[in-house]
Design an enzyme around this catalytic site. Sequence first.
Site, mmCIF file in Angstrom:
data_model
loop_
_atom_site.group_PDB
_atom_site.id
_atom_site.type_symbol
_atom_site.label_atom_id
_atom_site.label_comp_id
_atom_site.label_asym_id
_atom_site.label_seq_id
_atom_site.Cartn_x
_atom_site.Cartn_y
_atom_site.Cartn_z
ATOM 1 N N ARG A 1 39.041 42.568 38.140
ATOM 2 C CA ARG A 1 39.962 43.701 38.121
ATOM 3 C C ARG A 1 41.266 43.319 37.455
ATOM 4 O O ARG A 1 41.611 42.148 37.347
ATOM 5 C CB ARG A 1 40.234 44.216 39.534
ATOM 6 C CG ARG A 1 40.924 43.219 40.467
ATOM 7 C CD ARG A 1 42.409 43.411 40.577
ATOM 8 N NE ARG A 1 43.041 42.283 41.260
ATOM 9 C CZ ARG A 1 43.630 41.289 40.637
ATOM 10 N NH1 ARG A 1 43.642 41.231 39.324
ATOM 11 N NH2 ARG A 1 44.204 40.308 41.306
ATOM 12 N N GLU B 1 52.201 44.260 42.697
ATOM 13 C CA GLU B 1 51.853 42.835 42.816
ATOM 14 C C GLU B 1 52.382 42.229 44.106
ATOM 15 O O GLU B 1 53.539 42.424 44.469
ATOM 16 C CB GLU B 1 52.440 42.068 41.619
ATOM 17 C CG GLU B 1 51.499 41.023 41.103
ATOM 18 C CD GLU B 1 50.169 41.604 40.665
ATOM 19 O OE1 GLU B 1 49.198 41.472 41.429
ATOM 20 O OE2 GLU B 1 50.083 42.187 39.594
ATOM 21 N N HIS B 2 51.517 41.464 44.785
ATOM 22 C CA HIS B 2 51.884 40.732 46.007
ATOM 23 C C HIS B 2 52.357 41.669 47.115
ATOM 24 O O HIS B 2 53.261 41.339 47.874
ATOM 25 C CB HIS B 2 52.989 39.696 45.717
ATOM 26 C CG HIS B 2 52.488 38.478 45.008
ATOM 27 N ND1 HIS B 2 51.807 37.465 45.631
ATOM 28 C CD2 HIS B 2 52.552 38.124 43.703
ATOM 29 C CE1 HIS B 2 51.485 36.528 44.749
ATOM 30 N NE2 HIS B 2 51.918 36.911 43.562
ATOM 31 N N ASP C 1 49.758 43.903 48.710
ATOM 32 C CA ASP C 1 48.607 44.326 49.531
ATOM 33 C C ASP C 1 48.600 43.597 50.868
ATOM 34 O O ASP C 1 48.345 44.198 51.907
ATOM 35 C CB ASP C 1 47.280 44.145 48.778
ATOM 36 C CG ASP C 1 47.003 42.727 48.305
ATOM 37 O OD1 ASP C 1 47.957 41.931 48.161
ATOM 38 O OD2 ASP C 1 45.823 42.411 48.046
ATOM 39 N N GLY D 1 43.947 35.459 36.866
ATOM 40 C CA GLY D 1 44.571 36.613 37.514
ATOM 41 C C GLY D 1 43.734 37.876 37.396
ATOM 42 O O GLY D 1 44.217 38.964 37.668
ATOM 43 N N SER E 1 40.772 38.004 39.002
ATOM 44 C CA SER E 1 39.974 38.030 40.215
ATOM 45 C C SER E 1 38.538 37.558 40.081
ATOM 46 O O SER E 1 37.622 38.138 40.645
ATOM 47 C CB SER E 1 39.948 39.463 40.737
ATOM 48 O OG SER E 1 40.432 39.463 42.008
ATOM 49 N N ASP F 1 41.532 42.950 45.825
ATOM 50 C CA ASP F 1 40.523 42.523 44.856
ATOM 51 C C ASP F 1 39.125 42.948 45.286
ATOM 52 O O ASP F 1 38.332 43.464 44.502
ATOM 53 C CB ASP F 1 40.559 40.997 44.690
ATOM 54 C CG ASP F 1 41.940 40.507 44.292
ATOM 55 O OD1 ASP F 1 42.781 41.353 43.943
ATOM 56 O OD2 ASP F 1 42.177 39.292 44.326
ATOM 57 N N ASN G 1 45.025 28.489 40.103
ATOM 58 C CA ASN G 1 44.012 28.638 41.145
ATOM 59 C C ASN G 1 44.730 28.800 42.488
ATOM 60 O O ASN G 1 45.336 27.865 43.003
ATOM 61 C CB ASN G 1 43.095 27.409 41.171
ATOM 62 C CG ASN G 1 41.964 27.575 42.166
ATOM 63 O OD1 ASN G 1 42.130 28.189 43.221
ATOM 64 N ND2 ASN G 1 40.809 27.042 41.833
#
Length: 447
Positions: free
Chosen positions: A32, A38-39, A41, A132, A134, A179, A222
């Site tokens: 996705r 961003e950051h 969820d 990034g 996913s 994700d 990672n």
Amino acid sequence: MSVLYDRLLKLKEMFNSKFGSIPKFYVRAPGRVNIIGEHIDYCGYSVLPMAVEQDVLIAVEPVKTYTLQLANTNPLYPDFSTSANNIQIDKTKPLWHNYFLCGVKGIQEHFGLSNLTGMNCLVDGNIPPSSGLSSSSALVCCAGLVTLTALGRNLSKVELAEICAKSERYIGTEGGGMDQSISFLAEEGTAKLIEFSPLRATDVKLPSGAVFVIANSCVEMNKAATSHFNIRVMECRLAAKLLAKYKSLQWDKVLRLEEVQAKLGISLEEMLLVTEDALHPEPYNPEEICRCLGISLEELRTQILSPNTEDVLIFKLYQRAKHVYSEAARVLQFKKICEEAPEDMVQLLGELMNQSHMSCRDMYECSCPELDQLVDICRKFGAQGSRLTGAGWGGCTVSIVPADKLPSFLANVHKAYYQRSDGSLAPEKQSLSATKPGGGALVFLEA
């Protein structure tokens, strides 16, 4: 579809040469791109991703033994086999097969099964790793759906997404669930507003006059191999507790920034003002956090911090809360603009993406010099907006580009970022592509 069909045929041949038999079914789960949000969820807030065309594809044959045999079409990822009844996931080494095992274990535990059927599985993926987009969550989701199908059981897409989000934490990443949700709930042609508690997805129609372009910075990140990500999760948790204490709420029950807003019943804009009043921009040390909450260092370490964050010496609570509340507001604005479709829609959406990148860079500190440079190049050559996507600290950018500017945009960005005079970027990582919203996870039965 013909590209997918060709991949399935090739995978079937490779499976046959590897295991000496034919797969019974195949499972596909997409990666996705998060357009905005961003950051947030894992703080309880809605996000706005879409599935990409790149995916993880697994050929599967259930077998009578209790052995799980995994192989990968990419020679960089070694074969792995284990007993299906004794699944051990090593958090200290985020190796590829451990992500597969997360998905298997999630389904196994959901149904309370002690005996699992054995399987031969061949994995093929074309999502660039640590970019990034996913790839790891797509593998977890794919493995969950593989296990479910092999068992002949049924679950809804929402249940599957929730199980896979929870089970990916076996690898030690405290993610939020975006994700896995988009991997299962995606539909072709539309982005999704993903909301949590309860999990639901709403279609968001993207502007027809623009395309979203993903560019890989070629810096790998990672999440499970570094502590950056989990420190941010913890800073948000601590900020939520301090804000709750400041507002005389039951702070020890609060885990997420969204809960503070919900309990106070105020807007995101008002939460930004509360953050200004309650928290200071200077970093907090563990002792100050303990004084604010009236607890001991031992209680902080054992009851609030995670094992991989208990030795952290500074926490930036003000900056992280400011990012989360402002980013959550940008997601809602983005959706509203897509619904109302004003004439300057692409420009307005681009401005929100630019603000998001600035906040990720300055307040959340999850960018890196290469991402910032790539964002600048994308804007210079015609993107109305550009931002990092995914966890950050490397990986990809996503840009909104007017459709008529796409060919010159791709050529110019390729030249300015990837064709450097020092030739330092590996050609196989140089991915720059326009993407359309793709579909979610699927099972194909062997005819």
